[in-house]
Design a protein around this motif. Structure first.
Motif, mmCIF file in Angstrom:
data_model
loop_
_atom_site.group_PDB
_atom_site.id
_atom_site.type_symbol
_atom_site.label_atom_id
_atom_site.label_comp_id
_atom_site.label_asym_id
_atom_site.label_seq_id
_atom_site.Cartn_x
_atom_site.Cartn_y
_atom_site.Cartn_z
ATOM 1 N N ARG A 2 10.867 -9.111 -0.621
ATOM 2 C CA ARG A 2 12.134 -8.523 -1.057
ATOM 3 C C ARG A 2 11.962 -7.028 -1.338
ATOM 4 O O ARG A 2 12.823 -6.224 -0.986
ATOM 5 C CB ARG A 2 12.658 -9.251 -2.293
ATOM 6 N N LEU A 3 10.857 -6.647 -1.948
ATOM 7 C CA LEU A 3 10.620 -5.241 -2.248
ATOM 8 C C LEU A 3 10.570 -4.423 -0.961
ATOM 9 O O LEU A 3 11.233 -3.395 -0.844
ATOM 10 C CB LEU A 3 9.309 -5.077 -3.025
ATOM 11 N N ILE A 4 9.822 -4.883 0.020
ATOM 12 C CA ILE A 4 9.676 -4.155 1.282
ATOM 13 C C ILE A 4 10.997 -4.086 2.035
ATOM 14 O O ILE A 4 11.353 -3.061 2.600
ATOM 15 C CB ILE A 4 8.595 -4.814 2.168
ATOM 16 N N MET A 5 11.752 -5.185 2.041
ATOM 17 C CA MET A 5 12.990 -5.249 2.821
ATOM 18 C C MET A 5 14.151 -4.483 2.179
ATOM 19 O O MET A 5 15.163 -4.265 2.823
ATOM 20 C CB MET A 5 13.401 -6.705 3.038
ATOM 21 N N THR A 6 13.992 -4.092 0.939
ATOM 22 C CA THR A 6 15.066 -3.348 0.268
ATOM 23 C C THR A 6 14.615 -1.948 -0.155
ATOM 24 O O THR A 6 15.373 -1.233 -0.796
ATOM 25 C CB THR A 6 15.588 -4.116 -0.962
ATOM 26 N N LEU A 11 6.041 3.571 5.299
ATOM 27 C CA LEU A 11 4.775 2.925 4.947
ATOM 28 C C LEU A 11 4.158 3.500 3.675
ATOM 29 O O LEU A 11 3.657 2.760 2.836
ATOM 30 C CB LEU A 11 3.787 3.041 6.109
ATOM 31 N N ARG A 12 4.179 4.802 3.541
ATOM 32 C CA ARG A 12 3.589 5.450 2.345
ATOM 33 C C ARG A 12 4.280 4.942 1.078
ATOM 34 O O ARG A 12 3.645 4.574 0.099
ATOM 35 C CB ARG A 12 3.696 6.967 2.454
ATOM 36 N N LEU A 18 3.642 -1.092 -3.861
ATOM 37 C CA LEU A 18 2.810 -2.285 -4.029
ATOM 38 C C LEU A 18 1.468 -1.978 -4.696
ATOM 39 O O LEU A 18 0.637 -2.861 -4.868
ATOM 40 C CB LEU A 18 2.570 -2.950 -2.669
ATOM 41 N N GLY A 19 1.246 -0.705 -5.062
ATOM 42 C CA GLY A 19 -0.003 -0.321 -5.713
ATOM 43 C C GLY A 19 -1.183 -0.298 -4.764
ATOM 44 O O GLY A 19 -2.327 -0.453 -5.185
ATOM 45 N N ILE A 20 -0.925 -0.079 -3.473
ATOM 46 C CA ILE A 20 -1.982 -0.048 -2.457
ATOM 47 C C ILE A 20 -2.311 1.404 -2.141
ATOM 48 O O ILE A 20 -1.425 2.209 -1.856
ATOM 49 C CB ILE A 20 -1.530 -0.781 -1.173
ATOM 50 N N THR A 21 -3.583 1.734 -2.185
ATOM 51 C CA THR A 21 -4.041 3.068 -1.829
ATOM 52 C C THR A 21 -4.569 3.034 -0.400
ATOM 53 O O THR A 21 -5.454 2.235 -0.079
ATOM 54 C CB THR A 21 -5.160 3.547 -2.779
ATOM 55 N N LEU A 22 -4.015 3.872 0.442
ATOM 56 C CA LEU A 22 -4.443 3.947 1.838
ATOM 57 C C LEU A 22 -5.060 5.312 2.104
ATOM 58 O O LEU A 22 -4.533 6.332 1.659
ATOM 59 C CB LEU A 22 -3.244 3.761 2.774
ATOM 60 N N GLU A 29 -3.116 5.191 11.200
ATOM 61 C CA GLU A 29 -3.292 4.050 12.109
ATOM 62 C C GLU A 29 -2.138 3.055 11.974
ATOM 63 O O GLU A 29 -1.581 2.582 12.973
ATOM 64 C CB GLU A 29 -4.627 3.357 11.821
ATOM 65 N N LEU A 30 -1.744 2.756 10.753
ATOM 66 C CA LEU A 30 -0.609 1.860 10.528
ATOM 67 C C LEU A 30 0.688 2.471 11.052
ATOM 68 O O LEU A 30 1.518 1.781 11.653
ATOM 69 C CB LEU A 30 -0.465 1.541 9.039
ATOM 70 N N GLN A 31 0.862 3.773 10.834
ATOM 71 C CA GLN A 31 2.070 4.452 11.306
ATOM 72 C C GLN A 31 2.143 4.409 12.829
ATOM 73 O O GLN A 31 3.210 4.171 13.399
ATOM 74 C CB GLN A 31 2.113 5.905 10.812
ATOM 75 N N HIS A 32 1.017 4.598 13.486
ATOM 76 C CA HIS A 32 0.983 4.542 14.949
ATOM 77 C C HIS A 32 1.345 3.132 15.437
ATOM 78 O O HIS A 32 2.144 2.987 16.383
ATOM 79 C CB HIS A 32 -0.401 4.948 15.472
ATOM 80 N N ALA A 33 0.781 2.114 14.810
ATOM 81 C CA ALA A 33 1.094 0.727 15.186
ATOM 82 C C ALA A 33 2.583 0.436 14.978
ATOM 83 O O ALA A 33 3.232 -0.216 15.806
ATOM 84 C CB ALA A 33 0.234 -0.246 14.378
#
Length: 169
Positions: A2-6, A11-12, A18-22, A29-33
């Protein structure tokens, strides 16, 4: 989900929420995909035919979809010049929340409680989720129908939906 879909952002912003450090490399790489995926999205042929049939009959058309932010531009690119777009990431609410159905109804100039009043106009919804595109709209007074491309129930394609439901009204 729900968080992602709203979430209004890419991506950043999703990772931060979500508290994820990339690392910059991982984010790139994720942005390219994601860009490859967005470029690969195509509209079903039957959708093009059904939209043309609906427009030829003066029917207003809107999209009501649970989409993450990066996919919203793709929806507009693939389905240009519709009468409305109710996209979860832009509205901050997902189907089957009644708010999204009320919003799409207002885009079409109807209130959900009048959605099946043929004198006022009708709102008819079709989609691939029984929960979100059939039961959710029906709980708000909108005619909702299930699209099941496997043929296991409901309608198999949008031209069939048009011929059975829309052309009859």
């Amino acid at each position: 989900m729900r968080l992602i879909m709203t979430l209004s952002g890419g991506l950043r912003e999703a990772a931060a929420s979500l508290g994820i450090t990339l690392s910059p490399w991982a984010l790139a790489e994720l942005q390219h995909a994601l860009e490859l995926e967005l470029a690969s999205i195509r509209i079903f042929d039957d959708a093009v035919v059904a939209i043309d049939l609906l427009r030829a009959n003066g029917v207003k058309i809107a999209v009501c979809s649970n989409l993450a932010w990066p996919y919203c531009d793709s929806a507009r690119r693939l389905l240009p010049d519709l009468d409305g777009y109710a996209l979860s990431a832009e509205l901050g609410v997902m189907k089957p929340d009644p708010m999204i159905y009320r919003y799409v109804s207002s885009l079409l100039g109807l209130e959900p409680e009048h959605a099946i009043d043929t004198k006022q106009g009708q709102i008819i919804m079709v989609g691939d989720s029984k929960k979100c595109d059939e039961r959710g709209p029906r709980a708000c007074g909108i005619q909702g129908f299930h699209l099941d491309r496997s043929g296991a129930g409901g309608f198999r394609n949008l031209v069939e939906f048009y011929n059975v439901i829309v052309a009859q009204n």
